[in-house]
Motif scaffolding. Sequence first.
Motif, PDB file in Angstrom:
ATOM      1  N   TRP A 184      11.057  25.964 -18.752  1.00  0.00           N
ATOM      2  CA  TRP A 184      10.926  25.879 -17.298  1.00  0.00           C
ATOM      3  C   TRP A 184       9.501  25.531 -16.846  1.00  0.00           C
ATOM      4  O   TRP A 184       9.269  25.239 -15.679  1.00  0.00           O
ATOM      5  N   GLY A 185       8.545  25.585 -17.744  1.00  0.00           N
ATOM      6  CA  GLY A 185       7.163  25.251 -17.365  1.00  0.00           C
ATOM      7  C   GLY A 185       7.055  23.800 -16.932  1.00  0.00           C
ATOM      8  O   GLY A 185       7.774  22.938 -17.457  1.00  0.00           O
ATOM      9  N   PRO A 186       6.177  23.521 -15.970  1.00  0.00           N
ATOM     10  CA  PRO A 186       6.112  22.168 -15.404  1.00  0.00           C
ATOM     11  C   PRO A 186       5.499  21.141 -16.355  1.00  0.00           C
ATOM     12  O   PRO A 186       4.559  21.436 -17.085  1.00  0.00           O
ATOM     13  N   THR A 187       6.059  19.919 -16.350  1.00  0.00           N
ATOM     14  CA  THR A 187       5.480  18.782 -17.058  1.00  0.00           C
ATOM     15  C   THR A 187       5.513  17.572 -16.130  1.00  0.00           C
ATOM     16  O   THR A 187       6.327  17.515 -15.206  1.00  0.00           O
ATOM     17  N   SER A 188       4.658  16.625 -16.408  1.00  0.00           N
ATOM     18  CA  SER A 188       4.527  15.429 -15.588  1.00  0.00           C
ATOM     19  C   SER A 188       5.856  14.672 -15.540  1.00  0.00           C
ATOM     20  O   SER A 188       6.414  14.313 -16.587  1.00  0.00           O
ATOM     21  N   ALA A 189       6.382  14.443 -14.344  1.00  0.00           N
ATOM     22  CA  ALA A 189       7.665  13.759 -14.147  1.00  0.00           C
ATOM     23  C   ALA A 189       8.779  14.413 -14.961  1.00  0.00           C
ATOM     24  O   ALA A 189       9.723  13.745 -15.387  1.00  0.00           O
ATOM     25  N   ASN A 190       8.662  15.739 -15.147  1.00  0.00           N
ATOM     26  CA  ASN A 190       9.655  16.490 -15.935  1.00  0.00           C
ATOM     27  C   ASN A 190       9.896  15.828 -17.299  1.00  0.00           C
ATOM     28  O   ASN A 190      11.022  15.759 -17.787  1.00  0.00           O
ATOM     29  N   ASP A 223       1.306  30.060  -6.303  1.00  0.00           N
ATOM     30  CA  ASP A 223       2.136  28.924  -6.680  1.00  0.00           C
ATOM     31  C   ASP A 223       1.233  27.761  -7.088  1.00  0.00           C
ATOM     32  O   ASP A 223       0.104  27.640  -6.605  1.00  0.00           O
ATOM     33  N   CYS A 224       1.756  26.916  -7.972  1.00  0.00           N
ATOM     34  CA  CYS A 224       0.988  25.795  -8.515  1.00  0.00           C
ATOM     35  C   CYS A 224       1.686  24.473  -8.208  1.00  0.00           C
ATOM     36  O   CYS A 224       2.908  24.404  -8.134  1.00  0.00           O
ATOM     37  N   GLY A 225       0.872  23.441  -8.126  1.00  0.00           N
ATOM     38  CA  GLY A 225       1.400  22.081  -8.010  1.00  0.00           C
ATOM     39  C   GLY A 225       0.581  21.166  -8.899  1.00  0.00           C
ATOM     40  O   GLY A 225      -0.328  20.480  -8.435  1.00  0.00           O
ATOM     41  N   PRO A 226       0.873  21.172 -10.223  1.00  0.00           N
ATOM     42  CA  PRO A 226       0.105  20.323 -11.137  1.00  0.00           C
ATOM     43  C   PRO A 226       0.478  18.846 -10.968  1.00  0.00           C
ATOM     44  O   PRO A 226       1.623  18.530 -10.635  1.00  0.00           O
ATOM     45  N   MET A 227      -0.500  17.955 -11.182  1.00  0.00           N
ATOM     46  CA  MET A 227      -0.312  16.514 -10.956  1.00  0.00           C
ATOM     47  C   MET A 227      -1.109  15.695 -11.962  1.00  0.00           C
ATOM     48  O   MET A 227      -2.280  15.985 -12.210  1.00  0.00           O
ATOM     49  N   SER A 228      -0.464  14.633 -12.467  1.00  0.00           N
ATOM     50  CA  SER A 228      -1.179  13.643 -13.267  1.00  0.00           C
ATOM     51  C   SER A 228      -1.372  12.340 -12.494  1.00  0.00           C
ATOM     52  O   SER A 228      -1.998  11.420 -13.013  1.00  0.00           O
TER      53      SER A 228
END
Lengths: 200, 200
Positions: A45-51, B146-151
């Motif tokens: 469930w951890g976030p990744t770039s563009a899933n 809350d987080c909003g990570p971005m590449s």
Amino acid sequence: MAMAKAILSSEHLGTLFHQARTHNAWHPQPVSDDLLRQIYDLMKWGPTSANSLPARFVFLRTKEAKERLRPALSPLNVDKTMQAPVTVILAYDLKFYEHLPRLFPMKPDMKNMFSSSAQLAEITAFRNGSLQGGYFILAARALGLDCGPMSGFDNAKVDAEFFPSTSVKSNFLCNLGFGDHSKLFPRSPRLEFEEVCELL
Amino acid sequence: MAMAKAILSSEHLGTLFHQARTHNAWHPQPVSDDLLRQIYDLMKWGPTSANSLPARFVFLRTKEAKERLRPALSPLNVDKTMQAPVTVILAYDLKFYEHLPRLFPMKPDMKNMFSSSAQLAEITAFRNGSLQGGYFILAARALGLDCGPMSGFDNAKVDAEFFPSTSVKSNFLCNLGFGDHSKLFPRSPRLEFEEVCELL
């Protein structure tokens, strides 16, 4: 205004960060396959770039599987890895983008951005596969396991043995089990906030 | 046999993984400098190769600081980043090894292994800086943020603006604050255990 969340107590933060240590000696207590699945079902469930979810995992649980890894290990990493109940090869798939139409349905053309640039695909796989490595370690700790992550091995040998003729590349290794606290080294210091953080 | 640890409840696992989402809209509630320090003082304990600790952090809290970032952002990332209480530039130092004699006193010669190979230093900085990015995101969530990570940004522009004439390189960005759950997109699916995990 913000949604109510269960903020972690100092005891639980200790399980994840303060008290958690990198282990080099292991109790014989085994790690069940069910627990390995629980780790994955959390960390996914951890976030990744563009899933993009580029991380791949090989769980070495048997003597036979460990022996296949042995020739690739740095000498100092052999004994502890052979002794650990489970050793995970954390890897990443350079062709993660093949799954994007399903994983990121909002933008079906994202796949082309990566398939048209091997360099962008590699950077994205390595960055996000490593991010997922961080989620993996903390998910394992959250479930009560100890971790022993390692970079001291020959990536090319591991790739040839475990991922031949595929687009999967090894990233790092992580021993899993219940660590023997009496065998820990003294804890190494950390950099101070002022040394590495800037407030603008 | 294993040392007693406080295993996380499903409620706390939800805070870290199940309920946590990547946010794109933010409540105006500010994030204190003290909370930013708390994030660092947690995540710094996460393991890195040879205790290399390559991650570096720039916290953009003011309008002026955000405006310096604006020209580097992908168009879709501008509004949410300008609105977020804090945007962090997560970076890594290619010369992390300068600190190794202090950080890894067990093996003072480790510094030479990295200083003699720019390629090994770069891979180590990127892998471990990204791992630390994973620790950072989960530490922020553990503390209720809350987080909003971005590449989606121009790394070269960020490096020229924030890290000129240094060995520090930007990795990814992360908005921090209290997310507006009413503005979330539907959650994207994840890959199944059987698709990405092998048990040997």
